[in-house]
Scaffold this motif. Structure first.
Motif, PDB file in Angstrom:
ATOM      1  N   SER A   1       0.825  -1.217   0.000  1.00 13.33           N
ATOM      2  CA  SER A   1       0.000   0.000   0.000  1.00 13.33           C
ATOM      3  C   SER A   1       0.855   1.260   0.000  1.00 13.33           C
ATOM      4  N   ASP A   2       2.173   1.103   0.070  1.00 13.55           N
ATOM      5  CA  ASP A   2       3.064   2.262   0.050  1.00 13.55           C
ATOM      6  C   ASP A   2       2.905   3.017  -1.268  1.00 13.55           C
ATOM      7  N   ALA A   3       2.962   4.330  -1.195  1.00 12.70           N
ATOM      8  CA  ALA A   3       2.737   5.190  -2.359  1.00 12.70           C
ATOM      9  C   ALA A   3       3.735   4.963  -3.491  1.00 12.70           C
ATOM     10  N   VAL A   4       4.903   4.399  -3.178  1.00  5.78           N
ATOM     11  CA  VAL A   4       5.904   4.217  -4.237  1.00  5.78           C
ATOM     12  C   VAL A   4       5.427   3.252  -5.316  1.00  5.78           C
ATOM     13  N   TYR A   5       4.488   2.347  -4.955  1.00  3.96           N
ATOM     14  CA  TYR A   5       3.955   1.429  -5.966  1.00  3.96           C
ATOM     15  C   TYR A   5       2.863   2.086  -6.808  1.00  3.96           C
ATOM     16  N   LYS A   6       2.568   3.330  -6.471  1.00  6.03           N
ATOM     17  CA  LYS A   6       1.709   4.154  -7.327  1.00  6.03           C
ATOM     18  C   LYS A   6       2.554   5.176  -8.088  1.00  6.03           C
ATOM     19  N   GLY A   7       3.863   5.056  -7.910  1.00 13.09           N
ATOM     20  CA  GLY A   7       4.778   5.964  -8.585  1.00 13.09           C
ATOM     21  C   GLY A   7       5.010   7.262  -7.861  1.00 13.09           C
TER      22      GLY A   7
ATOM     23  N   ASP B   1       2.436   1.118 -10.938  1.00 11.59           N
ATOM     24  CA  ASP B   1       2.962  -0.108 -11.568  1.00 11.59           C
ATOM     25  C   ASP B   1       2.837  -1.332 -10.659  1.00 11.59           C
ATOM     26  N   LEU B   2       1.852  -1.310  -9.768  1.00  8.47           N
ATOM     27  CA  LEU B   2       1.670  -2.449  -8.864  1.00  8.47           C
ATOM     28  C   LEU B   2       1.458  -3.746  -9.637  1.00  8.47           C
ATOM     29  N   GLU B   3       0.730  -3.680 -10.736  1.00  3.57           N
ATOM     30  CA  GLU B   3       0.474  -4.883 -11.533  1.00  3.57           C
ATOM     31  C   GLU B   3       1.783  -5.479 -12.053  1.00  3.57           C
ATOM     32  N   GLN B   4       2.672  -4.650 -12.533  1.00  5.37           N
ATOM     33  CA  GLN B   4       3.968  -5.141 -13.015  1.00  5.37           C
ATOM     34  C   GLN B   4       4.808  -5.697 -11.865  1.00  5.37           C
ATOM     35  N   VAL B   5       4.734  -5.033 -10.715  1.00  6.01           N
ATOM     36  CA  VAL B   5       5.468  -5.488  -9.529  1.00  6.01           C
ATOM     37  C   VAL B   5       5.005  -6.888  -9.127  1.00  6.01           C
ATOM     38  N   LEU B   6       3.704  -7.096  -9.115  1.00  9.00           N
ATOM     39  CA  LEU B   6       3.167  -8.413  -8.761  1.00  9.00           C
ATOM     40  C   LEU B   6       3.524  -9.455  -9.804  1.00  9.00           C
ATOM     41  N   ASN B   7       3.471  -9.101 -11.063  1.00  3.56           N
ATOM     42  CA  ASN B   7       3.805 -10.052 -12.125  1.00  3.56           C
ATOM     43  C   ASN B   7       5.248 -10.519 -12.017  1.00  3.56           C
ATOM     44  N   ARG B   8       6.163  -9.617 -11.648  1.00  2.00           N
ATOM     45  CA  ARG B   8       7.556 -10.021 -11.463  1.00  2.00           C
ATOM     46  C   ARG B   8       7.671 -11.022 -10.315  1.00  2.00           C
ATOM     47  N   ALA B   9       6.875 -10.815  -9.288  1.00  2.00           N
ATOM     48  CA  ALA B   9       6.894 -11.751  -8.158  1.00  2.00           C
ATOM     49  C   ALA B   9       6.397 -13.131  -8.592  1.00  2.00           C
ATOM     50  N   TYR B  10       5.307 -13.165  -9.336  1.00  2.00           N
ATOM     51  CA  TYR B  10       4.749 -14.440  -9.779  1.00  2.00           C
ATOM     52  C   TYR B  10       5.733 -15.178 -10.684  1.00  2.00           C
ATOM     53  N   GLN B  11       6.493 -14.432 -11.477  1.00  2.00           N
ATOM     54  CA  GLN B  11       7.483 -15.040 -12.364  1.00  2.00           C
ATOM     55  C   GLN B  11       8.617 -15.701 -11.588  1.00  2.00           C
TER      56      GLN B  11
END
Length: 300
Positions: free
Chosen positions: A10-16, A27-37
């Motif tokens: 929920s930190d603002a940095v994941y909202k840029g 870019d939260l969606e991209q951050v999560l996708n990297r985790a899933y990978q």
């Protein structure tokens, strides 16, 4: 697969947003996708206040494999009485939020004591509202996500007093001594390890004394990244290319902003230092997290 605790998504940095300034897109969606990978299966998002817990819950509701905690971090203890409000009302709102969202809220916390940052909340307030949150534990019957920094004796005192009320829990971001680790284990709690837990050789030596069946793994992102100056860095095999936020590219990590995907680095340091098979250790930690937070859940 990795199932891990302690992500401040929920930190603002994941909202840029950095220091109140919009530097790039959400870019939260991209951050999560990297985790899933990198084989992350489930993530528990940390709630650090009533407002923050609601934000964590809102994110958790976006995907089936995201969960969260509800509680008040020790450095935010004064929020219980902010603007002259009744602390009981603040507590009740935490209880209601947790109890009405049991499919997503898998623990209460982050709660505990932090005497390193007394400029945010004095000792007396931290102890008072850590103790008050014991009612949050009783009212929800959920495991606990604990925080303890430079406050070991007082932390052990409070937890010991209410031990019978605690269904189980983990002391996250552990940086203490072997003796402190042993005292936490004696209370039946797990210990969470992240980059901050692996900075020095002494940190690593302490981590190696913790039985694998009592370990959990985390990043505490966007904080606690493992840096080249850290003692554990030599064990890292998986590298992530990063770019400064001013040169943001959605395909890459943002420099100095930790992400869930770097959990693989924490695992590599732990397994390398402990001289244990990486997959075997990951499997044990996976089971530990399942046992504490998802026991009996059909969504496992």
């Amino acid at each position: 697969m990795i199932r891990y605790i302690g992500a401040n998504l929920s930190d603002a940095v994941y909202k840029g947003v950095y220091n109140g300034k919009q530097c790039h897109e959400d870019d939260l969606e991209q951050v999560l996708n990297r985790a899933y990978q990198h084989n992350v299966q489930k993530v528990i998002i940390t709630g650090g206040s009533l407002k923050d817990s609601q934000a964590a819950l809102n994110i958790a509701k976006l995907k089936d494999n995201l969960y969260c905690t509800v509680g008040c971090h020790p450095t935010r203890s004064l929020e219980f009485e902010k603007d002259g409000q009744d602390p009981e009302n603040y507590l009740q709102e935490l209880i209601t939020l947790a109890n009405e969202n049991k499919k997503k809220v898998v623990a209460v916390g982050e709660m505990g004591l932090d005497f390193d940052r007394l400029h945010f909340a004095p000792k007396e307030a931290q102890i008072k509202y850590f103790t008050k949150q014991m009612d949050l534990i009783s009212a929800t019957n959920l495991p606990v996500f604990f925080h303890c920094r430079a406050a070991h004796p007082e932390f052990i005192s409070v937890v010991s007093k209410y031990r019978d009320n605690i269904r189980g829990g983990v002391v996250h971001s552990f940086t203490g001594t072997k003796e402190e680790a042993a005292a936490i284990l004696d209370l039946g709690l797990y210990i969470g390890i992240n980059g901050c837990s692996l900075k020095t050789q002494e940190n690593i030596d302490v981590m190696c004394t913790i039985p694998s069946n009592r370990l959990m793994i985390e990043t505490d992102c966007p904080y606690c990244e493992i840096r080249p100056t850290h003692a554990g860095f030599k064990y890292i095999k998986t590298q992530f290319v990063s770019k400064k936020k001013e040169k943001y590219d959605p395909e890459f990590c943002v420099k100095s902003r930790n992400e869930p995907c770097t959990i693989i680095q924490v695992l590599e340091v732990m397994s390398g230092a402990r001289q244990e098979n990486e997959d075997d250790l990951a499997d044990i930690i996976y089971k530990n997290t399942l046992e504490l937070f998802f026991k009996g859940s059909e969504s496992c």
